[in-house]
Design a protein around this motif. Sequence first.
Motif, PDB file in Angstrom:
ATOM      1  N   MET A  65      16.553   3.974 -34.266  1.00 16.19           N
ATOM      2  CA  MET A  65      15.002   3.887 -34.860  1.00 16.19           C
ATOM      3  C   MET A  65      15.127   3.261 -36.021  1.00 16.19           C
ATOM      4  SD  MET A  65      11.913   4.549 -34.088  1.00 16.19           S
ATOM      5  CE  MET A  65      11.739   5.986 -32.935  1.00 16.19           C
ATOM      6  N   GLN A  66      16.086   3.316 -37.073  1.00 19.23           N
ATOM      7  CA  GLN A  66      16.080   2.894 -38.334  1.00 19.23           C
ATOM      8  C   GLN A  66      16.123   1.468 -38.071  1.00 19.23           C
ATOM      9  OE1 GLN A  66      19.569   5.010 -39.989  1.00 19.23           O
ATOM     10  NE2 GLN A  66      18.346   6.338 -41.011  1.00 19.23           N
ATOM     11  N   GLY A  67      16.999   0.890 -37.248  1.00 12.33           N
ATOM     12  CA  GLY A  67      17.181  -0.551 -37.004  1.00 12.33           C
ATOM     13  C   GLY A  67      15.567  -1.232 -36.659  1.00 12.33           C
ATOM     14  N   LYS A  68      14.878  -0.191 -35.631  1.00 17.28           N
ATOM     15  CA  LYS A  68      13.710  -0.484 -35.166  1.00 17.28           C
ATOM     16  C   LYS A  68      12.677  -0.890 -36.449  1.00 17.28           C
ATOM     17  CE  LYS A  68      10.420   0.048 -31.601  1.00 17.28           C
ATOM     18  NZ  LYS A  68      10.212   0.802 -30.297  1.00 17.28           N
ATOM     19  N   VAL A  69      12.603  -0.001 -37.364  1.00 15.97           N
ATOM     20  CA  VAL A  69      11.955  -0.140 -38.400  1.00 15.97           C
ATOM     21  C   VAL A  69      12.130  -1.390 -39.327  1.00 15.97           C
ATOM     22  CG1 VAL A  69      11.399   1.086 -40.609  1.00 15.97           C
ATOM     23  CG2 VAL A  69      11.458   2.594 -38.542  1.00 15.97           C
ATOM     24  N   LEU A  70      13.467  -1.603 -39.572  1.00 20.45           N
ATOM     25  CA  LEU A  70      13.745  -2.817 -40.351  1.00 20.45           C
ATOM     26  C   LEU A  70      13.056  -4.003 -39.661  1.00 20.45           C
ATOM     27  CD1 LEU A  70      17.475  -2.113 -41.283  1.00 20.45           C
ATOM     28  CD2 LEU A  70      15.571  -1.789 -42.833  1.00 20.45           C
ATOM     29  N   VAL A  71      13.304  -4.001 -38.098  1.00 17.57           N
ATOM     30  CA  VAL A  71      12.865  -5.383 -37.612  1.00 17.57           C
ATOM     31  C   VAL A  71      11.309  -5.173 -37.511  1.00 17.57           C
ATOM     32  CG1 VAL A  71      12.729  -6.201 -35.394  1.00 17.57           C
ATOM     33  CG2 VAL A  71      15.027  -5.515 -36.060  1.00 17.57           C
ATOM     34  N   LEU A  72      10.633  -4.279 -37.558  1.00 26.27           N
ATOM     35  CA  LEU A  72       9.148  -4.305 -37.534  1.00 26.27           C
ATOM     36  C   LEU A  72       8.482  -4.556 -38.980  1.00 26.27           C
ATOM     37  CD1 LEU A  72       8.618  -1.045 -35.422  1.00 26.27           C
ATOM     38  CD2 LEU A  72       8.173  -3.605 -34.804  1.00 26.27           C
ATOM     39  N   VAL A  73       9.441  -4.313 -40.020  1.00 24.42           N
ATOM     40  CA  VAL A  73       8.842  -4.339 -41.505  1.00 24.42           C
ATOM     41  C   VAL A  73       9.173  -5.916 -41.934  1.00 24.42           C
ATOM     42  CG1 VAL A  73       8.311  -1.901 -41.932  1.00 24.42           C
ATOM     43  CG2 VAL A  73      10.470  -3.155 -42.534  1.00 24.42           C
ATOM     44  N   ARG A  74       9.665  -6.834 -41.018  1.00 23.50           N
ATOM     45  CA  ARG A  74       9.794  -8.354 -41.554  1.00 23.50           C
ATOM     46  C   ARG A  74       8.657  -8.521 -42.051  1.00 23.50           C
ATOM     47  NH1 ARG A  74      13.801 -11.015 -37.318  1.00 23.50           N
ATOM     48  NH2 ARG A  74      13.580  -9.300 -35.737  1.00 23.50           N
ATOM     49  N   GLN A  75       7.344  -8.156 -41.422  1.00 21.41           N
ATOM     50  CA  GLN A  75       5.992  -8.497 -42.064  1.00 21.41           C
ATOM     51  C   GLN A  75       5.680  -7.257 -42.663  1.00 21.41           C
ATOM     52  OE1 GLN A  75       4.544 -11.307 -41.908  1.00 21.41           O
ATOM     53  NE2 GLN A  75       6.466 -12.081 -40.887  1.00 21.41           N
ATOM     54  N   PRO A  76       5.718  -7.077 -43.893  1.00 22.80           N
ATOM     55  CA  PRO A  76       5.286  -5.835 -44.624  1.00 22.80           C
ATOM     56  C   PRO A  76       3.972  -5.164 -43.977  1.00 22.80           C
ATOM     57  CG  PRO A  76       5.805  -7.495 -46.238  1.00 22.80           C
ATOM     58  CD  PRO A  76       5.769  -8.074 -44.933  1.00 22.80           C
ATOM     59  N   MET A  77       4.010  -3.825 -43.810  1.00 21.68           N
ATOM     60  CA  MET A  77       3.001  -3.150 -43.187  1.00 21.68           C
ATOM     61  C   MET A  77       2.963  -1.664 -43.672  1.00 21.68           C
ATOM     62  SD  MET A  77       4.454  -2.162 -39.218  1.00 21.68           S
ATOM     63  CE  MET A  77       4.799  -3.959 -39.100  1.00 21.68           C
ATOM     64  N   PRO A  78       1.743  -1.175 -43.685  1.00 17.59           N
ATOM     65  CA  PRO A  78       1.347  -0.010 -44.091  1.00 17.59           C
ATOM     66  C   PRO A  78       2.469   1.120 -43.365  1.00 17.59           C
ATOM     67  CG  PRO A  78      -0.785  -1.108 -43.804  1.00 17.59           C
ATOM     68  CD  PRO A  78       0.379  -1.991 -43.299  1.00 17.59           C
ATOM     69  N   MET A  79       2.413   2.384 -44.057  1.00 15.94           N
ATOM     70  CA  MET A  79       3.089   3.346 -43.274  1.00 15.94           C
ATOM     71  C   MET A  79       2.527   3.790 -41.955  1.00 15.94           C
ATOM     72  SD  MET A  79       5.900   4.612 -45.342  1.00 15.94           S
ATOM     73  CE  MET A  79       5.826   6.291 -45.069  1.00 15.94           C
ATOM     74  N   ARG A  80       1.091   4.126 -42.025  1.00 14.29           N
ATOM     75  CA  ARG A  80       0.387   4.483 -40.861  1.00 14.29           C
ATOM     76  C   ARG A  80       0.747   3.367 -39.780  1.00 14.29           C
ATOM     77  NH1 ARG A  80      -2.145   8.723 -40.166  1.00 14.29           N
ATOM     78  NH2 ARG A  80      -2.307   9.067 -42.413  1.00 14.29           N
ATOM     79  N   ALA A  81       0.470   2.271 -40.008  1.00 13.82           N
ATOM     80  CA  ALA A  81       0.528   1.227 -38.890  1.00 13.82           C
ATOM     81  C   ALA A  81       1.744   1.253 -38.408  1.00 13.82           C
ATOM     82  CB  ALA A  81       0.291  -0.103 -39.509  1.00 13.82           C
ATOM     83  N   LEU A  82       3.092   1.586 -39.316  1.00 17.45           N
ATOM     84  CA  LEU A  82       4.373   1.544 -38.732  1.00 17.45           C
ATOM     85  C   LEU A  82       4.581   2.620 -37.876  1.00 17.45           C
ATOM     86  CD1 LEU A  82       7.145   0.607 -38.719  1.00 17.45           C
ATOM     87  CD2 LEU A  82       7.484   1.928 -40.965  1.00 17.45           C
ATOM     88  N   ALA A  83       3.792   3.840 -37.961  1.00 15.87           N
ATOM     89  CA  ALA A  83       3.770   5.143 -37.366  1.00 15.87           C
ATOM     90  C   ALA A  83       3.225   4.801 -35.691  1.00 15.87           C
ATOM     91  CB  ALA A  83       3.032   6.182 -38.116  1.00 15.87           C
ATOM     92  N   GLY A  84       2.216   3.979 -35.985  1.00 13.38           N
ATOM     93  CA  GLY A  84       1.611   3.789 -34.872  1.00 13.38           C
ATOM     94  C   GLY A  84       2.417   2.784 -33.742  1.00 13.38           C
ATOM     95  N   LEU A  85       3.188   1.967 -34.387  1.00 14.37           N
ATOM     96  CA  LEU A  85       3.919   1.094 -33.456  1.00 14.37           C
ATOM     97  C   LEU A  85       5.069   1.649 -33.224  1.00 14.37           C
ATOM     98  CD1 LEU A  85       3.972  -2.383 -35.625  1.00 14.37           C
ATOM     99  CD2 LEU A  85       2.917  -1.978 -33.434  1.00 14.37           C
ATOM    100  N   LEU A  86       5.703   2.748 -33.698  1.00 19.43           N
ATOM    101  CA  LEU A  86       6.701   3.570 -33.411  1.00 19.43           C
ATOM    102  C   LEU A  86       6.335   4.699 -32.588  1.00 19.43           C
ATOM    103  CD1 LEU A  86       8.688   3.825 -36.602  1.00 19.43           C
ATOM    104  CD2 LEU A  86       9.371   2.433 -34.682  1.00 19.43           C
ATOM    105  N   GLY A  87       4.881   5.060 -32.456  1.00 20.63           N
ATOM    106  CA  GLY A  87       4.575   6.173 -31.573  1.00 20.63           C
ATOM    107  C   GLY A  87       4.997   7.411 -32.041  1.00 20.63           C
ATOM    108  N   CYS A  88       4.954   7.443 -33.229  1.00 17.82           N
ATOM    109  CA  CYS A  88       5.267   8.853 -33.878  1.00 17.82           C
ATOM    110  C   CYS A  88       4.473   9.214 -35.188  1.00 17.82           C
ATOM    111  CB  CYS A  88       6.782   8.895 -34.267  1.00 17.82           C
ATOM    112  SG  CYS A  88       7.201   7.772 -35.669  1.00 17.82           S
ATOM    113  N   ASP A  89       4.530  10.481 -35.510  1.00 17.07           N
ATOM    114  CA  ASP A  89       3.726  11.017 -36.646  1.00 17.07           C
ATOM    115  C   ASP A  89       4.122  10.095 -37.950  1.00 17.07           C
ATOM    116  OD1 ASP A  89       3.484  13.780 -38.633  1.00 17.07           O
ATOM    117  OD2 ASP A  89       1.984  13.270 -37.108  1.00 17.07           O
ATOM    118  N   ALA A  90       3.078  10.220 -38.769  1.00 18.62           N
ATOM    119  CA  ALA A  90       3.489   9.490 -40.140  1.00 18.62           C
ATOM    120  C   ALA A  90       4.336  10.291 -40.836  1.00 18.62           C
ATOM    121  CB  ALA A  90       2.115   9.441 -41.029  1.00 18.62           C
ATOM    122  N   SER A  91       4.437  11.553 -40.624  1.00 17.03           N
ATOM    123  CA  SER A  91       5.876  12.326 -41.339  1.00 17.03           C
ATOM    124  C   SER A  91       7.172  11.919 -40.999  1.00 17.03           C
ATOM    125  CB  SER A  91       5.443  13.778 -41.294  1.00 17.03           C
ATOM    126  OG  SER A  91       5.498  14.328 -39.837  1.00 17.03           O
TER     127      SER A  91
END
Length: 169
Positions: A65-91
């Motif tokens: 999951m940490q690796g996936k986060v790194l790959v996803l934020v190649r393009q900077p993104m808001p935390m909420r958008a990241l939560a949506g892509l990961l399908g998990c809660d913002a916390s």
Amino acid sequence: MTRLTHSAPPAAAAAVAAPATPTTPTPAPTPAPTPADLMERLARAADGYYHCFGLIAAQHELTPMQGKVLVLVRQPMPMRALAGLLGCDASNVTGLVDRLEARSLVRRAPDPTDRRIKTVRLTDRGEAVVREIDTRMLDHLPGLERLGEEGRRALLDLLDRALPGVQPG
């Protein structure tokens, strides 16, 4: 009185006289895969991809999951958008980003238009890790290179048509 006899033309006589050659039966065409067959193949491909991804992430002391986060934020993104892509809660994303930030792989910055929004972006170190993950993944998936340009275009087109609701991260 002359008797007329009917004889076969020479070519026809030769065909009758020639021994029969055994013919190989034409194999029945392979039935087209069903949508369920394709779904199963896609699931196996995804399983193999993520298994390999997890092993490579672990070499960098990252969870998948940490690796996936790194790959996803190649393009900077808001935390909420990241939560949506990961399908998990913002916390949950907050915890993931906290751990990545502690390792200097990502940083949070306020959005320039709305300071309440925190945007996650890679650091130089994070970019280097993502490049290494990409390189290692491609080493483990040589078939993608062997497809050639036209094959990769065709595969991408087929995936887009077969999975129209799946958008790139």
